[in-house]
Design a protein around this motif. Structure first.
Motif, mmCIF file in Angstrom:
data_model
loop_
_atom_site.group_PDB
_atom_site.id
_atom_site.type_symbol
_atom_site.label_atom_id
_atom_site.label_comp_id
_atom_site.label_asym_id
_atom_site.label_seq_id
_atom_site.Cartn_x
_atom_site.Cartn_y
_atom_site.Cartn_z
ATOM 1 N N PHE A 163 0.965 -1.271 0.030
ATOM 2 C CA PHE A 163 -0.398 0.271 -0.067
ATOM 3 C C PHE A 163 0.956 1.172 0.149
ATOM 4 O O PHE A 163 0.490 2.495 0.145
ATOM 5 N N GLY A 164 2.137 0.934 0.251
ATOM 6 C CA GLY A 164 2.816 2.468 -0.327
ATOM 7 C C GLY A 164 3.278 3.036 1.570
ATOM 8 O O GLY A 164 3.670 4.417 1.587
ATOM 9 N N ILE A 165 2.483 2.027 1.813
ATOM 10 C CA ILE A 165 3.094 2.895 3.755
ATOM 11 C C ILE A 165 4.291 3.448 4.385
ATOM 12 O O ILE A 165 4.396 3.982 5.261
ATOM 13 N N ASP A 166 5.500 2.547 3.546
ATOM 14 C CA ASP A 166 6.509 1.993 3.611
ATOM 15 C C ASP A 166 7.305 3.637 4.040
ATOM 16 O O ASP A 166 7.936 3.354 4.633
ATOM 17 N N LYS A 167 6.514 4.892 3.228
ATOM 18 C CA LYS A 167 7.411 5.633 2.984
ATOM 19 C C LYS A 167 6.970 6.752 3.411
ATOM 20 O O LYS A 167 7.205 7.598 3.932
ATOM 21 N N ALA A 211 -9.089 4.515 -4.313
ATOM 22 C CA ALA A 211 -10.495 2.909 -3.716
ATOM 23 C C ALA A 211 -9.946 1.988 -4.938
ATOM 24 O O ALA A 211 -10.392 0.664 -4.394
ATOM 25 N N LYS A 212 -8.633 2.103 -5.863
ATOM 26 C CA LYS A 212 -8.396 1.021 -6.860
ATOM 27 C C LYS A 212 -7.921 0.138 -6.142
ATOM 28 O O LYS A 212 -8.292 -1.432 -6.363
ATOM 29 N N ALA A 213 -7.186 1.090 -5.608
ATOM 30 C CA ALA A 213 -6.774 -0.004 -4.428
ATOM 31 C C ALA A 213 -6.564 -1.218 -3.420
ATOM 32 O O ALA A 213 -6.063 -2.025 -3.423
ATOM 33 N N THR A 215 -10.271 -1.998 -3.457
ATOM 34 C CA THR A 215 -10.863 -3.087 -4.103
ATOM 35 C C THR A 215 -10.161 -4.196 -4.953
ATOM 36 O O THR A 215 -9.716 -5.147 -4.713
ATOM 37 N N ASP A 216 -8.951 -3.468 -5.547
ATOM 38 C CA ASP A 216 -7.862 -4.730 -6.198
ATOM 39 C C ASP A 216 -7.075 -5.975 -5.041
ATOM 40 O O ASP A 216 -6.919 -7.016 -5.337
ATOM 41 N N PHE A 217 -6.861 -5.027 -3.623
ATOM 42 C CA PHE A 217 -6.798 -5.544 -2.242
ATOM 43 C C PHE A 217 -7.429 -7.109 -1.883
ATOM 44 O O PHE A 217 -7.642 -8.323 -1.518
ATOM 45 N N LEU A 218 -8.807 -6.665 -1.686
ATOM 46 C CA LEU A 218 -9.547 -7.378 -1.585
ATOM 47 C C LEU A 218 -10.476 -9.023 -2.810
ATOM 48 O O LEU A 218 -9.705 -9.434 -2.111
ATOM 49 N N VAL A 219 -9.842 -8.598 -4.055
ATOM 50 C CA VAL A 219 -10.008 -9.694 -4.718
ATOM 51 C C VAL A 219 -9.041 -10.704 -4.566
ATOM 52 O O VAL A 219 -8.730 -11.473 -4.443
ATOM 53 N N HIS A 233 -22.472 0.876 0.087
ATOM 54 C CA HIS A 233 -23.835 0.950 -1.212
ATOM 55 C C HIS A 233 -23.181 1.300 -2.604
ATOM 56 O O HIS A 233 -24.265 2.252 -3.406
ATOM 57 N N ILE A 234 -22.130 1.236 -2.937
ATOM 58 C CA ILE A 234 -21.563 0.885 -4.087
ATOM 59 C C ILE A 234 -22.193 0.079 -5.528
ATOM 60 O O ILE A 234 -21.899 -0.874 -4.867
ATOM 61 N N PHE A 235 -23.322 0.116 -6.525
ATOM 62 C CA PHE A 235 -23.472 -0.997 -6.553
ATOM 63 C C PHE A 235 -22.818 -0.877 -7.613
ATOM 64 O O PHE A 235 -22.556 -2.820 -8.200
ATOM 65 N N SER A 236 -21.469 -0.438 -7.987
ATOM 66 C CA SER A 236 -20.913 -0.700 -9.743
ATOM 67 C C SER A 236 -19.316 -2.034 -8.758
ATOM 68 O O SER A 236 -18.538 -2.879 -8.923
ATOM 69 N N LEU A 237 -18.509 -1.754 -7.752
ATOM 70 C CA LEU A 237 -18.176 -2.632 -6.165
ATOM 71 C C LEU A 237 -19.053 -3.690 -6.078
ATOM 72 O O LEU A 237 -18.281 -5.052 -6.803
ATOM 73 N N VAL A 238 -19.711 -4.019 -5.834
ATOM 74 C CA VAL A 238 -20.709 -5.433 -5.436
ATOM 75 C C VAL A 238 -20.946 -5.898 -7.108
ATOM 76 O O VAL A 238 -20.340 -6.771 -7.114
#
Length: 284
Positions: A163-167, A211-213, A215-219, A233-238
Motif C-alpha cells: 500500500f505504499g505505507i512504508d514511505k 479506491a482501486k488499490a 478493491t484490487d486488494f480485496l480481490v 452502497h456502491i452498486f458497481s463495486l458489488v
C-alpha cells in the motif's frame, strides 16, 4: 470458562437449510448467521430527529444468511437499513438481543474471544489515534494479537509495501492523507492474517486511485482463499468484485442470491430499486 472448540450444530443453526444457490457445491460455510435481532432505545432527541413517538428502534429484525469460504459477500441496503449493526454484531462489538452467528464454527454470543481471533474488522467509525505512527500502531496491535516479532516484521513489510505505507511509516496518523489513513487501517486490521474479514464501506470518501488499490486488494485476498463480508452502497463495486449479495431493507434480509443471477437481465442498481419498491410497497 469460554469454550475454545468450535461448537457442534444446534438451534438456531440447525434450522438453516443448505443454500440452493448455484455454483456453490463443495464450498464450506465460513459464516452462518441465524435470526439476528437488535433493538436500540431512542432518546428524546433521537425521537425528535426521526419524527417518531416510539422509544425503541428495531435495527436488525431476524436476519439469517451464510457466507462461503473464499468468496466476497456484499451487503446492500439504504442508510439505516441495519447493515452496520449487523456487521458490529458479527464482529462482537455489540451483542445481539436474539439469535447467534458462527464464524469458523465459533459463536459470536458464546465464544466472542475466539471469534475475534478469526476476523479482521474495518469500519470508518473506528479511528486510529492521530498521535501515533503507522509503524507504532501496527506493532501495538500485533502485540495484542501475540504475533511473533519475526512474523510481525515480515507481515508489515508485505502490507506496508503493498500500500505504499512504508514511505510514511514514521509519519503521525494526523499528518497522513485520507487515503493513506484508510490503507493503514486496512493493514492494521490484517495484522493477524485473519481468515474472515469484515469491511464496512472500505472505499467511502477515497479518491479513485486509492479506491482501486483497496478493491484490487480485496480481490487479491479472495484469490488467496480469504472470506470477505463487504458492506457498501456502491452498486458497481458489488457487481465488479462480489460473488454473492444480500439486500437488507428495514432490518430484514429481503433478497439473497449470486450477483450473476441477480444481474441476468438488468444492472444491479436497477435490480436493487425494483426490490426496494416492491418491499416498501408491500409494507405500506
Amino acid at each position: 470458562m469460554e469454550n475454545t472448540e468450535p461448537l457442534t450444530e444446534e438451534q438456531p443453526f440447525a434450522e438453516l437449510s443448505p443454500s440452493p444457490l448455484s455454483g456453490e457445491a463443495g464450498k464450506e460455510d465460513v459464516l452462518i448467521a441465524a435470526n439476528l435481532k437488535k433493538t436500540f432505545r431512542l432518546s428524546a432527541k433521537q425521537r425528535k430527529i426521526e419524527k417518531t413517538p416510539l422509544r425503541e428502534k428495531i435495527a436488525v429484525n431476524g436476519i439469517s444468511f451464510k457466507a462461503k469460504r473464499g468468496e466476497i459477500y456484499g451487503l446492500l441496503g439504504p442508510n439505516g437499513a441495519g447493515k452496520t449493526t449487523t456487521l458490529r454484531m458479527l464482529a462482537t462489538l455489540i451483542r445481539p438481543d436474539e439469535g447467534d452467528a458462527r464464524i469458523n464454527g465459533y459463536s459470536i454470543v458464546k465464544q466472542p474471544d475466539k471469534v475475534r481471533s478469526q476476523i479482521g474488522f474495518l469500519t470508518s467509525e473506528l479511528k486510529l489515534d492521530d498521535f501515533f505512527t503507522p509503524n507504532y500502531i501496527f506493532d501495538f496491535f500485533s502485540e495484542l494479537q501475540n504475533i511473533p516479532t519475526q512474523v510481525r516484521d515480515e507481515r508489515k513489510r508485505t502490507l506496508f509495501g503493498r500500500f505504499g505505507i512504508d514511505k510514511f511509516a514514521e509519519t503521525k496518523i494526523a499528518d497522513l492523507s485520507t487515503g493513506m489513513k484508510q490503507k493503514t487501517s486496512i493493514a492494521v486490521s490484517l495484522v493477524h492474517d485473519p481468515e474472515f474479514i469484515i469491511f464496512d464501506e472500505p472505499t467511502n470518501g477515497l479518491d479513485v486511485l486509492t479506491a482501486k488499490a483497496v478493491t484490487d486488494f480485496l480481490v487479491e485476498l479472495r484469490n488467496r482463499g480469504k472470506s470477505i463480508l463487504l458492506s457498501t452502497h456502491i452498486f458497481s463495486l458489488v457487481e465488479k468484485i462480489c460473488d454473492r449479495v444480500g439486500v437488507i431493507i428495514d432490518g430484514k434480509m429481503t433478497v439473497e442470491d449470486t450477483v450473476a443471477n441477480l444481474t441476468k437481465e438488468k444492472g444491479l442498481e436497477d435490480v436493487f430499486f425494483d426490490i426496494y419498491a416492491e418491499t416498501k410497497g408491500g409494507r405500506e
